[in-house]
Design a protein around this motif. Sequence first.
Motif, PDB file in Angstrom:
ATOM      1  N   THR A  69       0.819  -1.208   0.000  1.00 41.78           N
ATOM      2  CA  THR A  69       0.000   0.000   0.000  1.00 41.78           C
ATOM      3  C   THR A  69       0.855   1.260   0.000  1.00 41.78           C
ATOM      4  OG1 THR A  69      -0.126  -0.051   2.415  1.00 41.78           O
ATOM      5  CG2 THR A  69      -1.912  -1.138   1.184  1.00 41.78           C
ATOM      6  N   ASN A  70       2.169   1.108  -0.093  1.00 47.55           N
ATOM      7  CA  ASN A  70       3.065   2.262  -0.066  1.00 47.55           C
ATOM      8  C   ASN A  70       3.216   2.830  -1.473  1.00 47.55           C
ATOM      9  OD1 ASN A  70       3.491   1.849   2.689  1.00 47.55           O
ATOM     10  ND2 ASN A  70       5.185   0.431   2.291  1.00 47.55           N
ATOM     11  N   ASP A  71       2.134   3.395  -1.992  1.00 47.08           N
ATOM     12  CA  ASP A  71       2.163   3.997  -3.312  1.00 47.08           C
ATOM     13  C   ASP A  71       2.366   5.501  -3.205  1.00 47.08           C
ATOM     14  OD1 ASP A  71       1.709   1.557  -4.512  1.00 47.08           O
ATOM     15  OD2 ASP A  71      -0.482   1.789  -4.461  1.00 47.08           O
ATOM     16  N   LYS A  72       2.889   6.050  -4.261  1.00 43.76           N
ATOM     17  CA  LYS A  72       3.109   7.492  -4.303  1.00 43.76           C
ATOM     18  C   LYS A  72       1.779   8.213  -4.436  1.00 43.76           C
ATOM     19  CE  LYS A  72       5.529  11.061  -6.906  1.00 43.76           C
ATOM     20  NZ  LYS A  72       6.426  11.352  -8.064  1.00 43.76           N
ATOM     21  N   ASN A  73       1.595   9.215  -3.622  1.00 45.94           N
ATOM     22  CA  ASN A  73       0.356   9.987  -3.681  1.00 45.94           C
ATOM     23  C   ASN A  73       0.316  10.827  -4.961  1.00 45.94           C
ATOM     24  OD1 ASN A  73      -0.539   9.037  -1.199  1.00 45.94           O
ATOM     25  ND2 ASN A  73       0.519  10.671  -0.080  1.00 45.94           N
ATOM     26  N   ILE A  74      -0.795  10.747  -5.670  1.00 51.12           N
ATOM     27  CA  ILE A  74      -0.975  11.498  -6.904  1.00 51.12           C
ATOM     28  C   ILE A  74      -1.927  12.661  -6.627  1.00 51.12           C
ATOM     29  CG2 ILE A  74      -1.781  11.397  -9.287  1.00 51.12           C
ATOM     30  CD1 ILE A  74      -1.106   8.459  -9.310  1.00 51.12           C
ATOM     31  N   ILE A  75      -1.484  13.833  -6.948  1.00 49.43           N
ATOM     32  CA  ILE A  75      -2.297  15.027  -6.737  1.00 49.43           C
ATOM     33  C   ILE A  75      -3.025  15.354  -8.035  1.00 49.43           C
ATOM     34  CG2 ILE A  75      -2.289  17.475  -6.150  1.00 49.43           C
ATOM     35  CD1 ILE A  75       0.265  17.002  -4.554  1.00 49.43           C
ATOM     36  N   LEU A  76      -4.344  15.282  -7.997  1.00 50.43           N
ATOM     37  CA  LEU A  76      -5.169  15.603  -9.158  1.00 50.43           C
ATOM     38  C   LEU A  76      -5.700  17.023  -9.006  1.00 50.43           C
ATOM     39  CD1 LEU A  76      -7.195  12.281  -9.614  1.00 50.43           C
ATOM     40  CD2 LEU A  76      -5.111  13.004 -10.783  1.00 50.43           C
TER      41      LEU A  76
END
Length: 336
Positions: free
Chosen positions: A69-76
Motif C-alpha cells: 500500500t506504499n504507493d506514491k500519492n498522486i495530486i489531481l
Amino acid sequence: MNEKDSVGEFYLDDLSDCLHCCSASSTDDESDSSSITIRKRRSVPLIYSDSEDKDINNNVEDSSGTWSTNDKNIILEPVESSPGVKIMPSSYESVIDIVNLFIGSNLIEHFVRESNRYHDQIMEKYRITPKTKKWTDITVSEMKEFLGLIVLMGQVKKDVLYDYWSTDPTIETPFFSKVMSRNRFLQIMQSWHFCNNNHISPNSHRLVKVQPVTNYLKQKFNNVYKPDQQLSLDECIIPWRGRLSIKTYNPAKITKYGILVRVLSEARTGYVSNFCVYAADGKKLEETVLSVIGPYKNMWHHIYQDNYYNSVNMAKILLKNKLLVCGTIRRNRGLP
C-alpha cells in the motif's frame, strides 16, 4: 417522357467532381489516416526482466502476492472551469426552445441566403431556362419545413424519395404532401447550399463547402454547455457509400464505409463538446487530437481514450497543456 425525369435539373458543383480516393491507408502509426489501417491482434506475452523481478519482490508484503500500500500519492488538480449549462432555454419543457439553442434562426437564414444564391449562379452559368416549373426564392419558413421533412424521413423509411408523395393507398403518407409539394421539395434539395462558390479557390480544403455549418455547430456546442472534468475522446462513422473523396473504409467495423469523425464528449453524459471531420489531408495524429481538445486545454481536464490515440509522447504533450490522460496503450507507442 417519364414523370420522374421531367421534375427538374439536379445541380452539380465544380468541386463535386472529386476523385474517388475512398480508402485511406497508411502504415504510419502516428498518421491520422492510419485509423483505418487494419492490424491483427497479437497475444502479448508476460516478459519479466531482472529489474522487474526485483521491483516485484520489493512491492510484495508476503509470498501470497498481496500488493503493498506504499504507493506514491498522486495530486489531481481540480478543473479550472465551471461546468454546466451556460445558455438557458426560454422554457425547460419546450423542445423547440432547446433546439433553438443549437440551431438558431441565423443558421436557417444562412441556408436560405446561400441556397438562393447558388440557384442564381447555376441559372447564370448554364443559362438554364425553366420549362416544367417556375422558381421562387426559398423562404425561412420553407427551409424549416424542408429540414423537418428530412428529419421525418429518418423515422418513416421508404425505398425511394418519390414514395413519400405517392398516392398509392398501400404506401401513402399524406403528411408529406400536406407540408410541401414534391416538386418544391426537389427544388429546394437541388439548390440547398452552405457557402458561396465564388469565394472557393481551387486549392481549398475538402470540407470548405460545409465548413460554415461545422464551425457554427462547434461554437454552439462549446457555448451552450461546459463539460465536467472527465472527457472521452473517440471516433464514430457516419454511414455513406456514395462517391466522396473523404470516405473511409474499414472492413473490421460493422459500418464499413462512411465519414470518419473524431468526437470529444463528456464522459458522464455523452454530450458532444467538440468534433473534427476526417478530410484525408495528411495530418499527424497528434495534430488531430490537439485540434479536437483545443477549446479545453489548460484546464486540467481528464481525457479518456483507447490505444489508438494513446502514446507516451501524446501523454507528455497533453500534460504540457494541463491535461491528464487515461487509457490503454500499445507496446510500440514509446513504452520503455
